[in-house]
Motif scaffolding. Structure first.
Motif, short mmCIF file in Angstrom:
data_model
loop_
_atom_site.label_atom_id
_atom_site.label_comp_id
_atom_site.label_asym_id
_atom_site.label_seq_id
_atom_site.Cartn_x
_atom_site.Cartn_y
_atom_site.Cartn_z
N GLN A 1 4.32 11.83 -0.90
CA GLN A 1 4.11 12.06 -2.25
C GLN A 1 4.78 11.23 -3.30
O GLN A 1 4.24 10.87 -4.32
CB GLN A 1 4.42 13.33 -2.43
CG GLN A 1 4.24 14.20 -3.71
CD GLN A 1 4.95 15.61 -4.05
OE1 GLN A 1 5.53 16.02 -3.05
NE2 GLN A 1 4.83 16.13 -5.17
N LYS A 2 6.00 10.73 -2.93
CA LYS A 2 6.81 9.81 -3.79
C LYS A 2 6.28 8.50 -3.84
O LYS A 2 6.23 7.86 -4.64
CB LYS A 2 8.44 9.73 -3.38
CG LYS A 2 9.00 11.20 -3.55
CD LYS A 2 10.57 11.03 -3.08
CE LYS A 2 11.32 12.16 -3.13
NZ LYS A 2 10.89 13.42 -2.41
N GLU B 1 1.20 4.52 -8.16
CA GLU B 1 0.53 4.82 -9.52
C GLU B 1 1.21 4.28 -10.57
O GLU B 1 0.66 3.89 -11.77
CB GLU B 1 0.32 6.25 -9.63
CG GLU B 1 -0.73 6.88 -8.72
CD GLU B 1 -1.03 8.44 -8.89
OE1 GLU B 1 -0.28 9.11 -9.75
OE2 GLU B 1 -1.58 9.31 -8.23
N TYR B 2 2.46 4.30 -10.75
CA TYR B 2 3.28 3.50 -11.65
C TYR B 2 3.08 2.25 -11.57
O TYR B 2 3.10 1.47 -12.83
CB TYR B 2 4.65 4.09 -11.53
CG TYR B 2 5.48 3.28 -12.38
CD1 TYR B 2 6.03 3.68 -13.68
CD2 TYR B 2 6.27 2.13 -12.16
CE1 TYR B 2 6.78 3.30 -14.69
CE2 TYR B 2 7.14 1.64 -12.85
CZ TYR B 2 7.34 1.92 -14.28
OH TYR B 2 7.95 1.17 -15.14
N THR C 1 0.95 -1.27 -0.02
CA THR C 1 0.02 -0.08 0.04
C THR C 1 0.87 1.38 0.04
O THR C 1 2.16 1.27 0.08
CB THR C 1 -0.85 0.05 1.39
OG1 THR C 1 0.05 0.25 2.14
CG2 THR C 1 -1.69 -1.24 1.35
N VAL C 2 0.15 2.44 -0.29
CA VAL C 2 1.02 3.62 -0.23
C VAL C 2 1.59 3.72 1.21
O VAL C 2 2.89 4.38 1.28
CB VAL C 2 0.24 4.91 -0.50
CG1 VAL C 2 0.84 6.24 -0.15
CG2 VAL C 2 -0.42 4.80 -1.84
N GLU C 3 1.10 3.53 2.15
CA GLU C 3 1.57 3.59 3.57
C GLU C 3 2.73 2.78 3.76
O GLU C 3 3.74 3.11 4.54
CB GLU C 3 0.43 3.30 4.66
CG GLU C 3 -0.58 4.27 5.03
CD GLU C 3 -1.77 4.28 3.91
OE1 GLU C 3 -1.76 3.44 3.25
OE2 GLU C 3 -2.30 5.48 3.63
N GLN C 4 2.68 1.46 3.23
CA GLN C 4 3.73 0.56 3.30
C GLN C 4 5.04 1.17 2.60
O GLN C 4 6.11 0.99 2.94
CB GLN C 4 3.39 -0.89 2.96
CG GLN C 4 2.49 -1.52 3.82
CD GLN C 4 2.09 -2.93 3.39
OE1 GLN C 4 1.86 -2.93 2.25
NE2 GLN C 4 1.46 -3.66 4.04
N PHE D 1 -4.44 3.83 -13.02
CA PHE D 1 -4.48 5.29 -12.91
C PHE D 1 -3.97 5.34 -14.57
O PHE D 1 -3.01 5.66 -14.87
CB PHE D 1 -3.52 5.87 -11.91
CG PHE D 1 -3.60 5.69 -10.51
CD1 PHE D 1 -4.41 6.58 -10.02
CD2 PHE D 1 -3.12 4.69 -10.00
CE1 PHE D 1 -4.87 6.56 -8.50
CE2 PHE D 1 -3.40 4.50 -8.62
CZ PHE D 1 -3.96 5.46 -7.85
N PRO D 2 -5.10 5.54 -15.41
CA PRO D 2 -4.57 5.43 -16.87
C PRO D 2 -4.03 7.02 -17.03
O PRO D 2 -4.58 7.86 -16.57
CB PRO D 2 -5.74 5.26 -17.37
CG PRO D 2 -7.06 5.69 -16.38
CD PRO D 2 -6.39 5.26 -14.94
#
Length: 624
Positions: free
Chosen positions: A598-599, A605-606, A585-588, A612-613
């Protein structure tokens, strides 16, 4: 052994003659612990007291207990052999090979019950049963009991009769016509007793004698119009004939001969003797010889001991491999037999198959002492013989170099213990000091690093702290020549060979420094080497692909805003695999040092383009 005792023994050796004879080693209590023969007493006995630490384990142990020795000079080496054999038989010294087989006496037992059974028994009990014997060979007893029960269709199940008559369906043996189906309750006591009596005649008189009796009874039954009874006799006659034919088909070339095979395990050696008489295998004997230092020497000692005073010596003796002093041994056995006896080592054909049968049986006996299967024991023994090793290699390391381009060069090390993969000991190496694609240089680096780790960890005796019994390299003699100096540099003596592939990437031969050894005809060794080669190749190439994919993704991550080479590497060091990173996840992702939220969002997303088209830019077309 103290320095004082060693000095005294060396002084005594100087006075020994350079003649043939027998030497007798004694311990400090005066007990005889070893007897040997020699072409030259002085040369042979002195060899025990030179470089003692370099002796093989069994010899080293014997020498440590020597306090004195005696000797007897003979006129010839043959006389020395005869005298040695006689003295060993009388004194049974601790460190000589002594023929102690794994059997006691065995009996054929006819149980004491309303419907008696024929069984084999290890002991004669006071249970009212009838016992025939004793027999020395348990193999013969089991074979005879099985044949009698099969020919006369006697029950061999655990049901109790007549208590279980009519209870349950007949077993598979009944439907295969191997059992008369006594459980159905349709066979009278008289009929069963007659069948049992015929089975006993078969056991006591043999197949040919029983055939004549049954043929006569079949004719009498037919004359009396008892056709069903005649059919029963006919079926028994056919069963006996079938057994005789099966024996002749398998052993047609083995008229009167013995077949010897010797297989070494990790701590014991088994000798098996198959005895063939009149086209039948009549006995199998197993002997455990303990740990032996030299199989050729052990074979010679065994043959001499086995046939010493033996009244049943056949004209042909087949042996699985080379043995010491063949002329002396053959002369001695011929003298014991009072006739010409040929000792032969078959290389192919039917006799070679019989030797392989003996090897399989010896390997099976060794497997009972270890956790290995008989097949693995036989394969390792065959590999040791093929490579000229003193004993089967229990712990084998194999190495392979793999690369996908010059930027991803790795090596894999797999370990086989007892003929099976030991995956907990597998190791992976990234090549660090070799630039570009250089298999020889890469292999040198890997073995150098492995040996350095041994120096650091040898006190532990595990993992890198344990030296292998054999090293195999995926490659030819060039690889062996490149790596051999590394082992010499570290002062270790480990057998080193290459595994050579053909044009179809299949195992073809074993490479050594200067040539190749063909292995196609050695089935067990070939299968083992092929398995090892395929496994080390699979392990190395899977690591190479993993590294290549990782390198590609690391490079791709640098296209994400705010992620450079350092942060991309940090991400992989934290998550180890692309799969783990993708599932995070983003948190992980934020847990990685240097990755802000942010990074982390940008990386997430990448890694999930389906969520996230990217917006496509409009492309203007040329027009008027």
């Amino acid at each position: 052994m103290t320095d004082e005792i060693l000095a005294r023994l060396k002084k005594r050796v100087k006075n020994l003659p350079m003649q043939p004879g027998v030497y007798i080693m004694k311990d400090k209590s005066g007990n005889i612990i070893y007897i040997g023969k020699a072409k030259s007493l002085k040369n042979r006995v002195s060899s025990y007291f030179r470089s003692i630490d370099k002796h093989l384990p069994k010899v080293y142990q014997m020498v440590q207990h020597v306090d004195d020795f005696e000797y007897i000079v003979t006129d010839s080496e043959f006389e020395a052999l005869v005298l040695e054999c006689s003295l060993i038989k009388y004194h049974t010294p601790k460190y000589n090979i002594l023929l102690k087989d794994d059997k006691g006496y065995t009996y054929i037992k006819i149980t004491n019950e309303e419907y008696p059974r024929i069984e084999s028994a290890k002991q004669r009990l006071d249970d009212g049963a009838t016992y025939i014997g004793p027999y020395i060979s348990g193999f013969v007893v089991k074979q005879t009991v099985d044949e009698a029960n099969r020919v006369f269709a006697l029950p061999s199940c655990s049901r109790k009769f007549p208590q279980e008559f009519g209870k349950g369906r007949p077993c598979l043996n009944f439907h295969m016509r191997r059992c008369m189906g006594l459980c159905q309750g349709k066979i009278s006591k008289e009929e069963y007793a007659e069948t049992l009596s015929q089975a006993m005649d078969f056991i006591k008189g043999g197949g040919n004698a029983t055939l004549k009796i049954l043929e006569k009874k079949m004719e009498e039954a037919a004359e009396n119009l008892e056709f069903e009874k005649a059919a029963h006799y006919r079926d028994r006659i056919k069963a006996i004939q079938k057994i005789n034919e099966q024996q002749k088909v398998v052993y047609a070339k083995a008229v009167n001969q013995d077949v010897h095979a010797f297989v070494q395990g990790s701590g014991d050696t088994c000798a098996v003797v198959l005895k063939f008489r009149e086209e039948r295998l009549v006995d199998k004997q197993d002997f455990f010889l303990g740990e032996v230092d030299s199989l050729p020497e052990a074979r010679s000692e065994f043959l001499v001991r086995y046939y010493s005073g033996n009244s049943d010596i056949p004209p042909l003796i087949e042996i699985d491999d080379q043995y010491e002093d063949p002329e002396l041994v053959e002369e001695y056995i011929a003298q014991q037999a009072g006739k010409k006896v040929t000792l032969h080592i078959p290389q192919r054909g039917e006799q070679h198959k019989l030797v392989q049968m003996a090897i399989t049986n010896a390997a099976q006996q060794i497997s009972h002492l270890t956790e290995q299967s008989g097949r693995d024991v036989a394969a390792l023994a065959e590999l040791a013989k093929l490579l000229g090793l003193k004993k089967p290699p229990r712990y084998i390391e194999a190495y392979d170099i793999s690369n996908i381009g010059s930027d991803t060069v790795v090596a894999g090390m797999v370990v086989f213990e007892g003929g099976k993969p030991l995956k907990s000991a597998y190791k992976r190496f990234s090549i660090k000091t070799v630039n570009g694609i250089d298999d020889y240089g890469s292999m040198r680096e890997v073995i150098t690093r492995r040996m350095k780790r041994y120096e650091e960890e040898k006190e532990s005796g595990v993992s890198f702290g344990r030296l292998p019994d054999l090293i195999l390299l995926d490659g030819g003699k060039g690889h062996v020549s490149a790596v051999a100096p590394v082992l010499a540099q570290f002062g270790v003596e480990i057998p080193l060979f290459g595994m050579v592939k053909d044009d179809r990437h299949r195992t073809r031969a074993i490479a050594l420094d200067g040539g190749e050894i063909a292995i196609g005809s050695q089935r067990g060794a070939f299968t083992l080497i092929s398995t090892i080669q395929e496994e080390v190749h699979r392990f190395a190439i899977s690591y190479s692909r993993q590294k290549h994919q990782k390198a590609g993704l690391e490079l791709a991550l640098t296209t994400v805003e705010g992620i450079g080479p350092t942060r991309a590497k940090a991400l992989f060091q934290y998550f180890k695999t692309k799969k783990a990173m993708t599932e995070a996840t983003v948190e992980q992702l934020c847990q990685v040092k240097g990755i802000s939220r942010q990074k982390a969002q940008a990386v997430y997303e990448y890694l999930h383009p389906e969520l996230f088209p990217q917006e496509e830019e409009e492309i203007a077309e040329d027009g008027e």
